[in-house]
Design a protein around this motif. Structure first.
Motif, PDB file in Angstrom:
ATOM      1  N   ASN A 159       0.654  -1.284  -0.023  1.00 30.02           N
ATOM      2  CA  ASN A 159      -0.067  -0.027  -0.018  1.00 30.02           C
ATOM      3  C   ASN A 159       0.919   1.224  -0.093  1.00 30.02           C
ATOM      4  O   ASN A 159       0.300   2.232  -0.203  1.00 30.02           O
ATOM      5  N   ASN A 160       2.087   1.154   0.319  1.00 28.24           N
ATOM      6  CA  ASN A 160       2.969   2.528   0.499  1.00 28.24           C
ATOM      7  C   ASN A 160       4.004   2.662  -0.696  1.00 28.24           C
ATOM      8  O   ASN A 160       4.464   3.757  -0.615  1.00 28.24           O
ATOM      9  N   ILE A 161       4.177   1.495  -1.553  1.00 31.19           N
ATOM     10  CA  ILE A 161       5.171   1.581  -2.337  1.00 31.19           C
ATOM     11  C   ILE A 161       4.430   1.575  -3.775  1.00 31.19           C
ATOM     12  O   ILE A 161       3.503   0.835  -4.059  1.00 31.19           O
ATOM     13  N   LYS A 162       4.687   2.715  -4.759  1.00 31.36           N
ATOM     14  CA  LYS A 162       3.952   2.912  -5.948  1.00 31.36           C
ATOM     15  C   LYS A 162       4.716   1.961  -6.985  1.00 31.36           C
ATOM     16  O   LYS A 162       5.969   2.057  -7.118  1.00 31.36           O
ATOM     17  N   TYR A 163       3.823   1.198  -7.813  1.00 32.98           N
ATOM     18  CA  TYR A 163       4.650   0.420  -8.991  1.00 32.98           C
ATOM     19  C   TYR A 163       4.848   1.338  -9.928  1.00 32.98           C
ATOM     20  O   TYR A 163       3.981   2.257 -10.293  1.00 32.98           O
ATOM     21  N   GLN A 164       5.972   1.286 -10.259  1.00 32.53           N
ATOM     22  CA  GLN A 164       6.520   2.206 -11.303  1.00 32.53           C
ATOM     23  C   GLN A 164       7.499   1.454 -12.091  1.00 32.53           C
ATOM     24  O   GLN A 164       8.685   0.833 -11.601  1.00 32.53           O
ATOM     25  N   GLY A 165       7.622   1.876 -13.412  1.00 32.38           N
ATOM     26  CA  GLY A 165       8.593   1.192 -14.570  1.00 32.38           C
ATOM     27  C   GLY A 165       7.834   0.122 -15.332  1.00 32.38           C
ATOM     28  O   GLY A 165       6.863  -0.288 -15.246  1.00 32.38           O
ATOM     29  N   ALA A 166       8.953  -0.229 -16.122  1.00 34.32           N
ATOM     30  CA  ALA A 166       8.254  -0.900 -17.642  1.00 34.32           C
ATOM     31  C   ALA A 166       8.167  -2.532 -17.149  1.00 34.32           C
ATOM     32  O   ALA A 166       7.555  -3.117 -17.906  1.00 34.32           O
ATOM     33  N   LEU A 168      10.200  -5.021 -17.645  1.00 32.58           N
ATOM     34  CA  LEU A 168      11.423  -5.675 -18.289  1.00 32.58           C
ATOM     35  C   LEU A 168      12.615  -4.681 -18.330  1.00 32.58           C
ATOM     36  O   LEU A 168      12.685  -4.139 -19.107  1.00 32.58           O
ATOM     37  N   SER A 169      13.430  -5.104 -17.322  1.00 31.14           N
ATOM     38  CA  SER A 169      14.555  -4.204 -17.215  1.00 31.14           C
ATOM     39  C   SER A 169      15.466  -4.808 -16.252  1.00 31.14           C
ATOM     40  O   SER A 169      15.372  -5.604 -15.534  1.00 31.14           O
ATOM     41  N   THR A 170      16.890  -4.451 -16.434  1.00 32.59           N
ATOM     42  CA  THR A 170      18.036  -4.725 -15.869  1.00 32.59           C
ATOM     43  C   THR A 170      18.292  -3.822 -14.691  1.00 32.59           C
ATOM     44  O   THR A 170      19.229  -4.165 -13.967  1.00 32.59           O
ATOM     45  N   VAL A 171      17.691  -2.635 -14.850  1.00 27.16           N
ATOM     46  CA  VAL A 171      18.093  -1.755 -13.702  1.00 27.16           C
ATOM     47  C   VAL A 171      17.353  -2.062 -12.262  1.00 27.16           C
ATOM     48  O   VAL A 171      15.971  -2.159 -12.232  1.00 27.16           O
ATOM     49  N   ILE A 172      17.735  -2.534 -11.336  1.00 26.81           N
ATOM     50  CA  ILE A 172      17.309  -2.820 -10.001  1.00 26.81           C
ATOM     51  C   ILE A 172      17.833  -1.973  -9.014  1.00 26.81           C
ATOM     52  O   ILE A 172      19.030  -1.831  -8.640  1.00 26.81           O
ATOM     53  N   MET A 173      16.841  -1.393  -8.254  1.00 23.80           N
ATOM     54  CA  MET A 173      17.259  -0.564  -7.163  1.00 23.80           C
ATOM     55  C   MET A 173      17.276  -1.445  -5.914  1.00 23.80           C
ATOM     56  O   MET A 173      16.358  -2.240  -5.636  1.00 23.80           O
ATOM     57  N   ASN A 174      18.203  -0.978  -4.860  1.00 26.00           N
ATOM     58  CA  ASN A 174      18.172  -1.632  -3.540  1.00 26.00           C
ATOM     59  C   ASN A 174      17.092  -1.309  -2.610  1.00 26.00           C
ATOM     60  O   ASN A 174      16.465  -0.303  -2.792  1.00 26.00           O
ATOM     61  N   ARG A 182       9.943   5.188  -2.287  1.00 28.49           N
ATOM     62  CA  ARG A 182       8.750   4.580  -2.459  1.00 28.49           C
ATOM     63  C   ARG A 182       8.123   4.449  -3.496  1.00 28.49           C
ATOM     64  O   ARG A 182       6.792   4.475  -4.163  1.00 28.49           O
ATOM     65  N   VAL A 183       8.896   3.807  -4.553  1.00 31.48           N
ATOM     66  CA  VAL A 183       8.622   3.588  -6.042  1.00 31.48           C
ATOM     67  C   VAL A 183       9.319   2.163  -6.279  1.00 31.48           C
ATOM     68  O   VAL A 183      10.366   2.203  -5.819  1.00 31.48           O
ATOM     69  N   GLY A 184       8.964   1.146  -7.204  1.00 28.75           N
ATOM     70  CA  GLY A 184       9.601   0.216  -7.604  1.00 28.75           C
ATOM     71  C   GLY A 184       8.724  -0.759  -8.267  1.00 28.75           C
ATOM     72  O   GLY A 184       7.475  -0.604  -8.463  1.00 28.75           O
ATOM     73  N   LYS A 185       9.347  -1.841  -8.866  1.00 30.00           N
ATOM     74  CA  LYS A 185       8.801  -2.943  -9.646  1.00 30.00           C
ATOM     75  C   LYS A 185       8.547  -3.976  -8.606  1.00 30.00           C
ATOM     76  O   LYS A 185       9.059  -4.214  -7.176  1.00 30.00           O
ATOM     77  N   CYS A 186       8.187  -5.246  -8.758  1.00 31.29           N
ATOM     78  CA  CYS A 186       8.105  -6.457  -8.224  1.00 31.29           C
ATOM     79  C   CYS A 186       9.210  -6.864  -7.507  1.00 31.29           C
ATOM     80  O   CYS A 186       9.147  -7.192  -6.320  1.00 31.29           O
ATOM     81  N   SER A 187      10.112  -6.959  -8.172  1.00 31.50           N
ATOM     82  CA  SER A 187      11.528  -7.233  -7.625  1.00 31.50           C
ATOM     83  C   SER A 187      12.042  -6.316  -6.447  1.00 31.50           C
ATOM     84  O   SER A 187      12.528  -6.658  -5.385  1.00 31.50           O
ATOM     85  N   GLU A 188      11.627  -4.999  -6.747  1.00 30.22           N
ATOM     86  CA  GLU A 188      12.105  -3.977  -5.698  1.00 30.22           C
ATOM     87  C   GLU A 188      11.147  -3.931  -4.550  1.00 30.22           C
ATOM     88  O   GLU A 188      11.413  -3.968  -3.412  1.00 30.22           O
ATOM     89  N   PHE A 189       9.705  -4.319  -5.012  1.00 35.85           N
ATOM     90  CA  PHE A 189       8.624  -4.596  -3.822  1.00 35.85           C
ATOM     91  C   PHE A 189       9.238  -5.920  -2.828  1.00 35.85           C
ATOM     92  O   PHE A 189       9.355  -5.578  -1.510  1.00 35.85           O
ATOM     93  N   THR A 190       9.754  -6.710  -3.355  1.00 35.79           N
ATOM     94  CA  THR A 190      10.247  -7.956  -2.707  1.00 35.79           C
ATOM     95  C   THR A 190      11.487  -7.752  -1.854  1.00 35.79           C
ATOM     96  O   THR A 190      11.490  -8.340  -0.785  1.00 35.79           O
TER      97      THR A 190
END
Length: 540
Positions: A159-166, A168-174, A182-190
């Motif tokens: 509820n607090n992280i906004k889904y953002q990004g295409a 299909l990406s090799t760019v992963i934030m820690n 407060r943004v990220g994709k599924c790998s970053e949510f995880t």
């Protein structure tokens, strides 16, 4: 020569997709993943591709085939199946096809296996630092049940992280970056969820696999946590825990996404970085069935409601199983109706127990001499229900003023200590607030105006003090102060490489749900917050 190629995770934006957790009955997934290798003019002497296969668990049975030349199969240190293909070094474009048939039933899940010490430590994308620990402790509050702790952490990330990004990406934030931004994709949510879990002493690992959202398939990421000598699945992107929907197909696991990379190696005088590897996924959901493991009863207003009225929708959910489960509940409201509460809620239910969940809404402006019919939809684990209520501009109106302060996010860069305050208007009236951020002799002021149902983030930046300091963020509403306190302990700062830009912060419970109560007093170094306030006016 070796090249690590990150497994590309195409993560689904659920705000634009059907909720997949209605697929609870046993299902069959047929999938083909094609790995496409392009040498781009390079001429290696030899070339070897290692990709992850799929494996059996108590929740999935896998039949896996490939039409390509013979391969060797090995097991890595995490128990993953690695398939090694010797590629033709003279063929510029090649394709490896992996075909699977997976029979899925997460109601049969039993998470065997031990705990790798790394599942409690920092890793490449999972950063453990005082800011993460403070956030996790604020989220769980005084909860002692380990399952409920995990449910709270899962729901908070969702509820607090906004889904953002295409996707299909090799760019992963820690995880630290995700917590701050407060943004990220599924790998970053995880990764953020794993960091929160590990920071409170719960072992957690990264899972890569496939998932279906009701419309399309993709590679996806989720997690598993170790509680009471067993592993349990958790998907913070989809807001699921303990039992996943039966479209999750597990492929590989590790400390984080860096452990589930495909590997391309080669020999000879060539540039391996010029060689490209891409993947395509085609999958279908076959032979699935739906059945509900819970009972749901929805309660809506039983009399017509007026324009711009504050109303409450209730859902009583009961666990019909002889095992603890968590069910996601997602409410959708008609156009014009404003949802004042989070649409998604993850509910922990012990065996055969019930719980009532509420959502607050604000009705739209209605015309005279019209009777309006509104439809509410609630999706849950294994099904959905509809409920109705009526609107009439001449009906009574309820108004409520209230807001919620989320846990403070505190982090440090090279020169500043930064606070992020998230404020939500949970009432039916516009709110005018004042915030005062204090750290030692430093003071920052801010005037805010929030419309009903809106949320805002306010950022405050202080010069880093030279010694220990007490700090506070004071939110003033209707002449009453709501104080969130923090303590900066400079002397006890101990840093690892992953914590180089962090300062330990003493954690406190900082969540406010405002009801009509009176705020408490402050004691030395500890501030006992007793107040929650909610002003309610009813007019006709």
């Amino acid at each position: 020569m070796l090249k690590n190629l990150i497994l590309l995770l195409l993560c689904l934006n659920l705000s634009q997709a059907l909720n997949p957790f209605t697929v609870i009955g046993p299902s069959q997934v047929n999938a083909n993943i094609s790995y496409n290798i392009n040498l781009n003019g390079q001429q290696p002497t030899s070339l070897l591709l290692k990709i992850f296969g799929f494996y059996n668990t108590t929740a999935q049975n896998i039949l896996m085939t490939t039409s390509n030349p013979p391969y060797t199969s090995t097991i890595d240190s995490n128990g993953n199946t690695l398939l090694s293909f010797q590629l033709n070094p003279t063929q510029q474009i090649q394709t490896i096809n992996l075909n699977i048939q997976a029979n899925i039933n997460y109601l049969k899940w039993i998470g065997f296996g031990g705990v790798n010490p790394e599942f409690l430590q920092s890793s490449t994308y999972v950063i453990l630092n005082p800011e993460t620990t403070q956030t996790a402790l604020q989220i769980i509050g005084n909860v002692t049940n380990p399952f409920e702790k995990i449910i709270l952490l899962t729901s908070w990330v969702h509820n607090n992280i906004k889904y953002q990004g295409a996707g299909l990406s090799t760019v992963i934030m820690n995880s630290s970056w995700v917590l701050q931004n407060r943004v990220g994709k599924c790998s970053e949510f995880t990764h953020l969820f794993i960091a929160l879990a590990r920071s409170i002493g719960v072992p957690a690992k990264f899972i890569a696999g496939l998932v279906f959202n009701g419309n399309s398939w993709a590679l996806h990421a989720w997690a598993e946590v170790y509680i009471n000598n067993q592993w349990y699945p958790v998907d913070p992107t989809f807001d699921e825990a303990l039992i996943l929907d039966n479209t999750h197909v597990e492929m590989a696991e590790g400390v984080d996404q860096s452990a589930v990379n495909n590997i391309l190696t080669g020999t000879g005088n060539f540039d391996l970085n010029s060689v490209t590897l891409t993947s395509n996924l085609n999958a279908t959901l076959e032979n699935f069935s739906n059945f509900s493991v819970i009972s749901v009863k929805i309660q809506t207003p039983n009399q017509p409601v007026g324009s711009n009225s504050f109303e409450t929708i209730k859902a009583t959910v009961k666990n019909n199983l002889n095992q603890a489960i968590a069910t996601p509940l997602f409410i959708s409201v008609p156009e014009g109706v404003t949802l004042l509460s989070p649409a998604d809620q993850l509910v922990y239910l012990p065996p055969f127990e019930s719980q009532t969940i509420t959502w607050n809404i604000l009705t739209p402006q209605m015309k005279n001499n019209y009777l309006y019919n509104y439809t509410i939809n609630v999706n849950y684990l294994g099904g959905y229900q509809e409920a109705f209520f009526e609107g009439d501009n001449q009906a009574k109106i309820k108004t409520v003023e209230g807001f919620q302060l989320s846990p403070l996010i505190i982090y440090q860069n090279d020169t500043n200590l930064n606070l992020i305050s998230t404020i939500s208007n949970t009432g039916s009236e516009t709110l005018n607030l004042t915030q005062i951020a204090v750290l030692g002799s430093q003071n920052l002021n801010n005037q805010l105006s929030l419309n009903p149902g809106s949320q805002t983030q306010q950022h405050y930046s202080f010069t880093i003090p030279n010694s220990n300091e007490n700090g506070s963020l004071i939110t003033i509403w209707n002449g009453t102060n709501y104080t969130q306190n923090f303590y900066i302990n400079i002397q006890q700062s101990t840093r690892t490489p992953q914590q180089e830009n962090s300062t330990p912060v003493q954690p406190q419970q900082l969540v406010f749900n405002l009801n009509p109560l009176l705020i408490g007093l402050t004691a030395t170094f500890l501030f006992l917050i007793v107040l929650l306030i909610l002003k309610k006016i009813t007019r006709s």
